[in-house]
Design a protein around this motif. Structure first.
Motif, PDB file in Angstrom:
ATOM      1  N   SER A  16       0.817  -1.214   0.000  1.00  0.00           N
ATOM      2  CA  SER A  16       0.000   0.000   0.000  1.00  0.00           C
ATOM      3  C   SER A  16       0.853   1.267   0.000  1.00  0.00           C
ATOM      4  O   SER A  16       0.592   2.206  -0.759  1.00  0.00           O
ATOM      5  CB  SER A  16      -0.938   0.001   1.214  1.00  0.00           C
ATOM      6  OG  SER A  16      -1.662   1.197   1.272  1.00  0.00           O
ATOM      7  N   ILE A  17       1.874   1.301   0.827  1.00  0.00           N
ATOM      8  CA  ILE A  17       2.726   2.485   0.932  1.00  0.00           C
ATOM      9  C   ILE A  17       3.557   2.685  -0.333  1.00  0.00           C
ATOM     10  O   ILE A  17       3.725   3.813  -0.806  1.00  0.00           O
ATOM     11  CB  ILE A  17       3.627   2.403   2.183  1.00  0.00           C
ATOM     12  CG1 ILE A  17       2.775   2.385   3.453  1.00  0.00           C
ATOM     13  CG2 ILE A  17       4.645   3.526   2.215  1.00  0.00           C
ATOM     14  CD1 ILE A  17       1.869   3.574   3.637  1.00  0.00           C
ATOM     15  N   LEU A  18       4.041   1.599  -0.899  1.00  0.00           N
ATOM     16  CA  LEU A  18       4.768   1.717  -2.166  1.00  0.00           C
ATOM     17  C   LEU A  18       3.858   2.249  -3.258  1.00  0.00           C
ATOM     18  O   LEU A  18       4.258   3.104  -4.054  1.00  0.00           O
ATOM     19  CB  LEU A  18       5.362   0.368  -2.575  1.00  0.00           C
ATOM     20  CG  LEU A  18       6.538  -0.114  -1.734  1.00  0.00           C
ATOM     21  CD1 LEU A  18       6.905  -1.543  -2.106  1.00  0.00           C
ATOM     22  CD2 LEU A  18       7.727   0.810  -1.888  1.00  0.00           C
ATOM     23  N   LEU A  19       2.621   1.779  -3.289  1.00  0.00           N
ATOM     24  CA  LEU A  19       1.657   2.253  -4.275  1.00  0.00           C
ATOM     25  C   LEU A  19       1.314   3.731  -4.054  1.00  0.00           C
ATOM     26  O   LEU A  19       1.133   4.477  -5.016  1.00  0.00           O
ATOM     27  CB  LEU A  19       0.401   1.394  -4.246  1.00  0.00           C
ATOM     28  CG  LEU A  19       0.575  -0.034  -4.778  1.00  0.00           C
ATOM     29  CD1 LEU A  19      -0.644  -0.897  -4.439  1.00  0.00           C
ATOM     30  CD2 LEU A  19       0.850  -0.035  -6.276  1.00  0.00           C
ATOM     31  N   ALA A  20       1.242   4.159  -2.794  1.00  0.00           N
ATOM     32  CA  ALA A  20       0.993   5.576  -2.503  1.00  0.00           C
ATOM     33  C   ALA A  20       2.141   6.433  -3.023  1.00  0.00           C
ATOM     34  O   ALA A  20       1.928   7.482  -3.630  1.00  0.00           O
ATOM     35  CB  ALA A  20       0.794   5.803  -1.009  1.00  0.00           C
ATOM     36  N   GLY A  21       3.358   5.987  -2.778  1.00  0.00           N
ATOM     37  CA  GLY A  21       4.523   6.725  -3.256  1.00  0.00           C
ATOM     38  C   GLY A  21       4.558   6.839  -4.771  1.00  0.00           C
ATOM     39  O   GLY A  21       5.085   7.800  -5.315  1.00  0.00           O
TER      40      GLY A  21
END
Length: 186
Positions: A16-21
């Motif tokens: 999720s965090i990688l996708l947000a970045g």
């Protein structure tokens, strides 16, 4: 606590965090699933502010998902900056909330590190609100949160989660650069 729950929560939240970045819509549904699992993990570790935070993330992820898709007259929200005075006010409010919630946890629960846990809570809330609005400054909040969260989680024996939050710290640095480029193209 079951270590497999912690690992599964970390895998989903890392994604999720990688996708947000990367400014991807898929950040939202993967984050919801990861937050459900993290709620269980943090409850077992007596990090109650973090349990509260996971419930908040689930609700705001649903709202953020919709906002990114249909934010301005049906058009997706662009990456943008917040006004400096608004950011200063939000950071001050975050500090006040962290102190107040930390005091409540210290006074009325058996919480471990209630004030540090509350800083993670307050600035994660702020970071999430800024992220929901696709604000560049959200990544500064995540840097602060991750800087505090890594040693906090290590102190509770949540090594896998601490490693993930160290990776989140790196991702936030990369996202600052990436989102700055998005600002120039919108």
């Amino acid at each position: 606590m079951n270590r497999s729950w912690e690992i599964a929560a970390n895998v989903l939240n890392a994604l999720s965090i990688l996708l947000a970045g990367c400014n991807s819509m898929h950040t939202w549904w993967t984050g919801i699933a990861g937050c459900l699992l993290f709620g269980v993990v943090f409850f077992g570790a007596k990090l109650y502010a973090d349990v509260t935070l996971q419930a908040f993330f689930i609700v705001t992820s649903l709202i953020g998902w919709r906002a990114w898709l249909h934010g301005r007259g049906g058009a997706p929200l662009p990456v943008r900056r917040a006004r400096p005075w608004a950011v200063a006010g939000l950071f001050a409010a975050g500090a006040v909330v962290a102190a107040g919630y930390g005091w409540l946890l210290h006074r009325f629960t058996d919480a471990y590190a209630p004030f540090l846990d509350s800083v993670v809570l307050a600035f994660s809330v702020l970071g999430q609100f800024l992220l929901m609005g696709r604000r560049y400054e959200s990544w500064w909040c995540w840097l602060l949160v991750n800087t505090i969260a890594v040693p906090l989680y290590l102190s509770r024996g949540l090594q896998v989660t601490a490693v993930l939050y160290a990776a989140f710290w790196i991702n936030a640095m990369v996202a600052l650069v990436r989102w700055r480029r998005f600002l120039k193209t919108t």
